[in-house]
Write an enzyme that holds these catalytic residues in place. Sequence first.
Site, PDB file in Angstrom:
ATOM      1  N   TYR A  94       0.711  -1.266  -0.017  1.00  0.00           N
ATOM      2  CA  TYR A  94      -0.039   0.072   0.081  1.00  0.00           C
ATOM      3  C   TYR A  94       0.785   1.328  -0.071  1.00  0.00           C
ATOM      4  O   TYR A  94       0.532   2.365  -0.331  1.00  0.00           O
ATOM      5  CB  TYR A  94      -1.088  -0.085   1.289  1.00  0.00           C
ATOM      6  N   GLN A 104     -16.301   2.066  -5.452  1.00  0.00           N
ATOM      7  CA  GLN A 104     -15.637   1.041  -4.751  1.00  0.00           C
ATOM      8  C   GLN A 104     -14.031   1.048  -5.073  1.00  0.00           C
ATOM      9  O   GLN A 104     -12.980   0.488  -4.585  1.00  0.00           O
ATOM     10  CB  GLN A 104     -15.852  -0.200  -5.865  1.00  0.00           C
ATOM     11  N   HIS A 144     -14.721   0.447  -0.241  1.00  0.00           N
ATOM     12  CA  HIS A 144     -13.681  -0.374   0.103  1.00  0.00           C
ATOM     13  C   HIS A 144     -12.616   0.408   0.732  1.00  0.00           C
ATOM     14  O   HIS A 144     -11.508  -0.155   0.914  1.00  0.00           O
ATOM     15  CB  HIS A 144     -13.131  -0.945  -1.177  1.00  0.00           C
TER      16      HIS A 144
END
Length: 230
Positions: A56, A89, A107
């Site tokens: 990430y 999303q 999300h």
Amino acid sequence: MTEKPRLVVLTGAGVSAESGISTFRDSGGLWDNYPVMDVASADGFARNPALVHRFYNMRRRELLEVEPNSAHRSIAELERWYRVTVITQNVDNLHERAGSSDVVHLHGELMKVRSMRHPGRVYDLDADNLDTSPESRDRYGDPVRPHIVFFQEPVPEIERAAAIVEEADVVVVIGTSMVVYPAAGLINYARRGVPVYYIDPNPAPVPDRITVIKAKATEGMECLVKMFRH
């Protein structure tokens, strides 16, 4: 003064793909190098949190290198005539950067982390503070994790999203397949008779009540703005 009609836009990866954001399905994209369940599942995070944090961190750096495209900007422009809520999303912040004022992230959000002990404590990251690791702590000394809904975890905003769609006067689906949930399920909450527009270059079969615009996100939104402009 008459209140503006309520427009709900359901968006997915296809909106951000034209900005250069890698999607799960991109050949040669970022995801090709990482099995999805290793970096985007609850089990994967429990097994190897360092890998997930590194992944990430890379995605945040990728996000800083791209800009909103004309589809994002067109969606924001619709606020001139409608009360617009974007239900996305996507975990990027391109809708917000394009000017959309009401965005629900199903999300999670890439540029945020949250406490692992107190999930309600959510923190913004910025360009000078991007990288996290299993050793990262918040101001209370608690470990943090990406503010992402991993596979195997519930989608906390789904009920709120369904309630928003129930109030819509118009629904637009863009950049997400009508056969992939949650978008496919959310349109079922639209009231009978509410117009539904579906923008996709390769649209899935849909009921006759849905108006299909066969185009990529930028072209489809340009067409829609012309239709909706008052």
